[in-house]
Motif scaffolding. Structure first.
Motif, PDB file in Angstrom:
ATOM      1  N   SER A 204      57.048  45.801  32.584  1.00 20.40           N
ATOM      2  CA  SER A 204      57.588  44.950  31.532  1.00 20.40           C
ATOM      3  C   SER A 204      57.837  43.532  32.041  1.00 20.40           C
ATOM      4  O   SER A 204      58.236  43.314  33.185  1.00 20.40           O
ATOM      5  N   HIS A 205      57.593  42.582  31.135  1.00 17.74           N
ATOM      6  CA  HIS A 205      57.912  41.191  31.397  1.00 17.74           C
ATOM      7  C   HIS A 205      58.420  40.631  30.079  1.00 17.74           C
ATOM      8  O   HIS A 205      57.961  41.019  29.012  1.00 17.74           O
ATOM      9  N   TYR A 206      59.373  39.732  30.157  1.00 15.04           N
ATOM     10  CA  TYR A 206      59.977  39.184  28.948  1.00 15.04           C
ATOM     11  C   TYR A 206      59.543  37.725  28.786  1.00 15.04           C
ATOM     12  O   TYR A 206      59.698  36.922  29.715  1.00 15.04           O
ATOM     13  N   VAL A 207      58.990  37.430  27.629  1.00 16.61           N
ATOM     14  CA  VAL A 207      58.381  36.119  27.397  1.00 16.61           C
ATOM     15  C   VAL A 207      58.988  35.490  26.146  1.00 16.61           C
ATOM     16  O   VAL A 207      59.255  36.176  25.154  1.00 16.61           O
ATOM     17  N   ALA A 208      59.185  34.177  26.206  1.00 20.41           N
ATOM     18  CA  ALA A 208      59.694  33.438  25.051  1.00 20.41           C
ATOM     19  C   ALA A 208      58.948  32.116  24.945  1.00 20.41           C
ATOM     20  O   ALA A 208      58.494  31.554  25.947  1.00 20.41           O
ATOM     21  N   TRP A 209      58.822  31.631  23.712  1.00 13.54           N
ATOM     22  CA  TRP A 209      58.263  30.308  23.462  1.00 13.54           C
ATOM     23  C   TRP A 209      59.380  29.405  22.953  1.00 13.54           C
ATOM     24  O   TRP A 209      60.192  29.816  22.123  1.00 13.54           O
ATOM     25  N   PHE A 210      59.420  28.196  23.468  1.00 18.83           N
ATOM     26  CA  PHE A 210      60.454  27.253  23.036  1.00 18.83           C
ATOM     27  C   PHE A 210      59.855  25.847  22.968  1.00 18.83           C
ATOM     28  O   PHE A 210      58.992  25.502  23.779  1.00 18.83           O
ATOM     29  N   GLU A 211      60.315  25.057  22.008  1.00 18.30           N
ATOM     30  CA  GLU A 211      59.849  23.683  21.869  1.00 18.30           C
ATOM     31  C   GLU A 211      61.021  22.726  22.082  1.00 18.30           C
ATOM     32  O   GLU A 211      61.768  22.431  21.143  1.00 18.30           O
ATOM     33  N   PRO A 212      61.190  22.247  23.304  1.00 21.28           N
ATOM     34  CA  PRO A 212      62.307  21.324  23.570  1.00 21.28           C
ATOM     35  C   PRO A 212      62.003  19.931  23.025  1.00 21.28           C
ATOM     36  O   PRO A 212      60.846  19.524  22.919  1.00 21.28           O
TER      37      PRO A 212
ATOM     38  N   PHE B 129      63.608  36.201  23.867  1.00 22.28           N
ATOM     39  CA  PHE B 129      62.603  36.865  24.691  1.00 22.28           C
ATOM     40  C   PHE B 129      61.995  38.052  23.957  1.00 22.28           C
ATOM     41  O   PHE B 129      62.667  38.749  23.197  1.00 22.28           O
ATOM     42  N   ARG B 130      60.715  38.275  24.224  1.00 23.89           N
ATOM     43  CA  ARG B 130      60.009  39.433  23.675  1.00 23.89           C
ATOM     44  C   ARG B 130      59.432  40.235  24.842  1.00 23.89           C
ATOM     45  O   ARG B 130      58.792  39.677  25.738  1.00 23.89           O
ATOM     46  N   GLU B 131      59.656  41.535  24.825  1.00 17.51           N
ATOM     47  CA  GLU B 131      59.145  42.373  25.907  1.00 17.51           C
ATOM     48  C   GLU B 131      57.647  42.558  25.755  1.00 17.51           C
ATOM     49  O   GLU B 131      57.144  42.902  24.688  1.00 17.51           O
ATOM     50  N   ILE B 132      56.937  42.351  26.851  1.00 19.17           N
ATOM     51  CA  ILE B 132      55.477  42.469  26.858  1.00 19.17           C
ATOM     52  C   ILE B 132      55.069  43.378  28.009  1.00 19.17           C
ATOM     53  O   ILE B 132      55.639  43.330  29.098  1.00 19.17           O
ATOM     54  N   GLY B 133      54.066  44.197  27.775  1.00 20.94           N
ATOM     55  CA  GLY B 133      53.566  45.091  28.820  1.00 20.94           C
ATOM     56  C   GLY B 133      54.432  46.303  29.035  1.00 20.94           C
ATOM     57  O   GLY B 133      54.668  46.726  30.158  1.00 20.94           O
ATOM     58  N   ARG B 134      54.916  46.897  27.947  1.00 23.03           N
ATOM     59  CA  ARG B 134      55.805  48.056  28.085  1.00 23.03           C
ATOM     60  C   ARG B 134      55.123  49.223  28.785  1.00 23.03           C
ATOM     61  O   ARG B 134      55.753  49.949  29.541  1.00 23.03           O
ATOM     62  N   GLU B 135      53.820  49.385  28.498  1.00 22.37           N
ATOM     63  CA  GLU B 135      53.133  50.537  29.082  1.00 22.37           C
ATOM     64  C   GLU B 135      52.837  50.329  30.560  1.00 22.37           C
ATOM     65  O   GLU B 135      52.517  51.263  31.281  1.00 22.37           O
ATOM     66  N   GLN B 136      52.956  49.104  31.019  1.00 18.93           N
ATOM     67  CA  GLN B 136      52.756  48.825  32.440  1.00 18.93           C
ATOM     68  C   GLN B 136      54.088  48.351  33.020  1.00 18.93           C
ATOM     69  O   GLN B 136      55.072  49.054  32.944  1.00 18.93           O
TER      70      GLN B 136
ATOM     71  N   ASP C 250      53.443  36.662  16.348  1.00 19.57           N
ATOM     72  CA  ASP C 250      52.367  37.644  16.368  1.00 19.57           C
ATOM     73  C   ASP C 250      51.388  37.412  17.514  1.00 19.57           C
ATOM     74  O   ASP C 250      50.748  38.346  17.985  1.00 19.57           O
ATOM     75  N   ARG C 251      51.263  36.149  17.937  1.00 16.55           N
ATOM     76  CA  ARG C 251      50.269  35.818  18.950  1.00 16.55           C
ATOM     77  C   ARG C 251      50.874  35.627  20.333  1.00 16.55           C
ATOM     78  O   ARG C 251      50.158  35.307  21.281  1.00 16.55           O
ATOM     79  N   LEU C 252      52.169  35.833  20.485  1.00 18.11           N
ATOM     80  CA  LEU C 252      52.816  35.563  21.757  1.00 18.11           C
ATOM     81  C   LEU C 252      52.215  36.384  22.891  1.00 18.11           C
ATOM     82  O   LEU C 252      51.928  35.868  23.970  1.00 18.11           O
ATOM     83  N   GLU C 253      52.009  37.680  22.640  1.00 21.86           N
ATOM     84  CA  GLU C 253      51.479  38.526  23.710  1.00 21.86           C
ATOM     85  C   GLU C 253      50.058  38.120  24.083  1.00 21.86           C
ATOM     86  O   GLU C 253      49.701  38.075  25.261  1.00 21.86           O
ATOM     87  N   GLU C 254      49.258  37.783  23.083  1.00 19.83           N
ATOM     88  CA  GLU C 254      47.878  37.353  23.350  1.00 19.83           C
ATOM     89  C   GLU C 254      47.863  36.082  24.197  1.00 19.83           C
ATOM     90  O   GLU C 254      47.122  35.985  25.186  1.00 19.83           O
TER      91      GLU C 254
END
Length: 226
Positions: free
Chosen positions: A140-148, A131-138, A200-204
């Motif tokens: 927070s939400h934790y997002v991950a990418w996975f390819e099952p 997981f990567r933390e996104i939206g720290r200044e607002q 690098d593009r996960l948050e976008e």
């Protein structure tokens, strides 16, 4: 050959739909070669509603809990023939209740291999999601990418809900995306493989996905359409 039947399931993991259709077909003695299995929304195939035969009165049959558990796992495999193979195995079990013990039987071996591959993929997912933390200044939400490898996201999601119960998270995959808000897991549409985010593009990608899926106005409109 008997009358052909086309069965359209609601999704790639629609075990309940498969079980209901398979039961009805078997009770009507519809042989496996006479059934075509499809998945709703599959762009490679035109949509066709299911043409199930009527349920015969006063007829029933049962299968073992072992078969049900095996089928629930095997149906998550990515093999497009899995629905047909499972129905063929179910059809044969009606006349041979000990068939699952024949480990060298081609159908039993193939279904068992599919179920094992699904279990391995679930166990691979557990330690692999980062997981990567996104939206720290607002907020927070934790997002991950996975390819099952297989359709395992819904099965694996409760593990992450238990392990990361105190943080809101989303796991994005090309099949479906799983989300945890601290109370319940929800499943939404997946992300096209072409959109697969790099680190690098996960948050976008997440912000664009969140805007399209969780747009309050869009959700409001969808509620009123129902």
């Amino acid at each position: 050959m008997g009358q052909a039947h086309s069965i359209t399931l609601d999704g790639e993991t629609d075990f309940d739909g498969w079980r209901k259709a398979a039961r009805m077909l078997a009770l009507n003695d519809v042989q496996p070669p006479d059934v075509t299995w499809r998945v709703r929304g599959n762009a490679s195939e035109p949509f066709e509603p299911s043409n199930l035969p009527p349920e015969p009165p006063h007829q029933t049959f049962s299968v073992s809990a072992r078969f049900v558990a095996l089928a629930q796992s095997a149906i998550l495999h990515r093999d497009p023939l899995r629905f047909a193979i499972l129905y063929r195995l179910l059809w044969r079990l009606r006349g041979d209740h000990d068939l699952l013990g024949a480990v060298d039987d081609p159908d039993v071996a193939r279904v068992s291999a599919m179920a094992k591959a699904v279990h391995r993929d679930v166990h691979r997912m557990h330690p692999s999601v980062r997981f990567r933390e996104i939206g720290r200044e607002q907020k927070s939400h934790y997002v991950a990418w996975f390819e099952p490898e297989h359709h395992i996201v819904e099965r694996a999601a409760p593990f992450f809900a238990r392990r990361f119960a105190d943080m809101p998270w989303s796991i994005l995959t090309r099949d479906v995306c799983a989300h945890w808000d601290g109370h319940a897991v929800s499943i939404t549409a997946g992300i096209a493989k072409a959109e697969a985010p790099t680190a690098d593009r996960l948050e976008e990608i997440w912000r664009r996905y969140h805007a399209s899926i969780f747009n309050p106005a869009r959700l409001h409109n969808e509620v009123h359409k129902k």
